[in-house]
Design an enzyme around this catalytic site. Sequence first.
Site, PDB file in Angstrom:
ATOM      1  CE  LYS A  71      -3.746  -2.496   0.457  1.00 17.24           C
ATOM      2  NZ  LYS A  71      -4.614  -2.725  -0.700  1.00 17.24           N
ATOM      3  CG  HIS A  93      -7.240  -0.660  -3.757  1.00 19.64           C
ATOM      4  ND1 HIS A  93      -8.161  -0.428  -2.760  1.00 19.64           N
ATOM      5  CD2 HIS A  93      -6.636  -1.832  -3.426  1.00 19.64           C
ATOM      6  CE1 HIS A  93      -8.102  -1.399  -1.865  1.00 19.64           C
ATOM      7  NE2 HIS A  93      -7.195  -2.265  -2.249  1.00 19.64           N
ATOM      8  CB  SER A 130     -11.656  -3.695   2.278  1.00 19.48           C
ATOM      9  OG  SER A 130     -12.330  -2.833   3.150  1.00 19.48           O
ATOM     10  CB  CYS A 159     -16.533  -5.420  -2.447  1.00 23.16           C
ATOM     11  SG  CYS A 159     -17.382  -4.090  -1.581  1.00 23.16           S
TER      12      CYS A 159
HETATM   13  C1  OXD Z   1      -5.807  -4.917   1.623  1.00 19.78           C
HETATM   14  C2  OXD Z   1      -6.654  -3.739   1.877  1.00 19.78           C
HETATM   15  O1  OXD Z   1      -5.287  -5.507   2.579  1.00 19.78           O
HETATM   16  O2  OXD Z   1      -7.174  -3.169   0.903  1.00 19.78           O
HETATM   17  O3  OXD Z   1      -5.626  -5.255   0.450  1.00 19.78           O
HETATM   18  O4  OXD Z   1      -6.838  -3.357   3.047  1.00 19.78           O
HETATM   19 MN    MN Z   2      -6.394  -3.870  -0.983  1.00 24.42          MN
END
Ligand code: OXD
Ligand code: MN
Length: 590
Positions: free
Chosen positions: A209, A229, A251, A253
């Site tokens: 992330k 994402h 998240s 989904c």
């Molecule tokens: C992940 C998130 O862990 O989006 O992918 O939180």
């Molecule tokens: Mn993610």
Amino acid sequence: MAQLTKNEKLLRFVEDSAALCKPERVIWIDGTQEQLFALRDEALATGELILLNQELLPGCVLHRSALNDVARVEARTLICSRKEEDAGPTNNWMEPSAAYKMLGGIFDGSMKGRDMYVIPYSMGPVGSKFSKIGIEITDSIYVVLSMNIMTRIGQAVLDELGADGDFVKGLHSKAELSEEKRYICHFPEDNTILSVNSGYGGNVLLGKKCFALRIASNLGRHEGWMAEHMLILGIQYPNGDIKYISAAFPSACGKTNLAMLIPPEGYLSKGYRVWCVGDDIAWIRPGKDGRLYAINPENGFFGVAPGTNAKSNPNALASTARNTIFTNVVLNTDNNTVWWEGLDKNPPAHAIDWRGQPWNGEMGTKGAHPNSRFTAPATNCPCISSEFENPDGVPLSAIIFGGRRAKTAPLVYQSFNWQNGVFVGSIMASETTAAATGAVGVVRRDPMAMLPFCGYHMGDYFRHWLEMGKMVGDKAPKIFNVNWFRTDDEGHFIWPGFGDNLRVLEWIIERCEGKVDAQETAIGYMPHAEDINIEGLDIDIETLRGLLSIDKATWLEEAAGIAEFYKKFGNKLPTELQEELAGLVARLQA
Ligand code: OXD
Ligand code: MN
């Protein structure tokens, strides 16, 4: 160890980090099996990792995090741009020199008595023009071994970096795992990430992330590409053609499930297949032919374990069969394997829960943490795409946005054009479920599913999306929205979801190829019910019509919610999006 690099900037970064954190030793990770095995043995000896049954789960280990350190900490995740305005209203901000000073104090001596590992890693296949190099310095063997799964690491990356190459700096220390001093800070102007006092994957596997979304979104903005994402999948048709789609969902989904979808029986027997290129992140840029191409910069899956089973996602389950690190799941002490809620209906009789306490299925408490994870190599996945390593990426036919909406959004609709599609992405929202704390059914806006991951002002991010559309013009992928989560009056899901979502993806690809007509509605183009294949489903055409209907009053309320949300972005909100909103309201009222 012989010196692995002549890169002065890197040598200085390592030297400065060691001077600050004061580790026992500095160990460069060359990525050899020998070195990784030795580190694993060391972590097994200290209890940081637990060796699982090597016959049933070869190469697999279990890790337990600290009890107070089980998820991403958005409140302590900061964007440290020089100007607060550049971080925007959706990020926490701190002025960089103040952040460096504060973190300097926390990192000072944080690795005393521990070794410091220097991990050279590549996001994307080593050497691809899409790819970017990062260096993560850490005091955690768990991080080293996880980065080996999630990214490409080692000497090959240093060779690619060369003496003059540039990289994203990442410094991580577990320090004391103190919640009060936990910070995940990003310095987009310095391409630097500092993460301290956490050991949880999303906070400490800095390639994911932190780099591949927050820092990379900044890089993409300036270099003319996009860090999103999104999952990436390929649909193979019976004639062998493969069409690629990327899709963004908040998240909870089912992104990983969609990315690894198994076609329903009627499709399988005809020869349809779905191939997974990625389940979480897509880096997207124009190719030589002017179309948008995507790569998955990651090399593994950091998936949520609970709910993953042989029915919901057999491909994810198979991906965890070997060389996987499990975090915060149940340890079955009868056979030294793992379990989590939703794996099957047989919780182990003798086990240890994620907290490290004796546990069995009768106790009424959850054995695995709801955010327990598997870190599994992508190459384990039975449906991994043959293009996974393609340095040029895959051409996108469609981009899909989606969320969890009980009533508002129809099963699928197509935006009128790219600009309208950016609007559709910007108004993405999901309703909270009982799985999370807080009220159920509350609408949370999450534009492009990037709210926690966009490393700059989201108004500027929308502008970048609009510019990318202009750059690719009529070669741009078509943009759609899907909603698998409409419910009936009793609150049951109407659409079966999972593999049957392919039926909707099929319509989407047909639209991209101009093979099927659609009806124009106030929100976009929607399928004629007859054009979605429901053969073999327990759903009749009337139910499908219901799934494809929209309620104007509900949408006018939605439009009011969007107007309110848009206020956040002030004068950075592109006027094009205000115009799109006004257009939507006018069509609804017509
Ligand atoms: C992940 C998130 O862990 O989006 O992918 O939180
Ligand atoms: Mn993610």
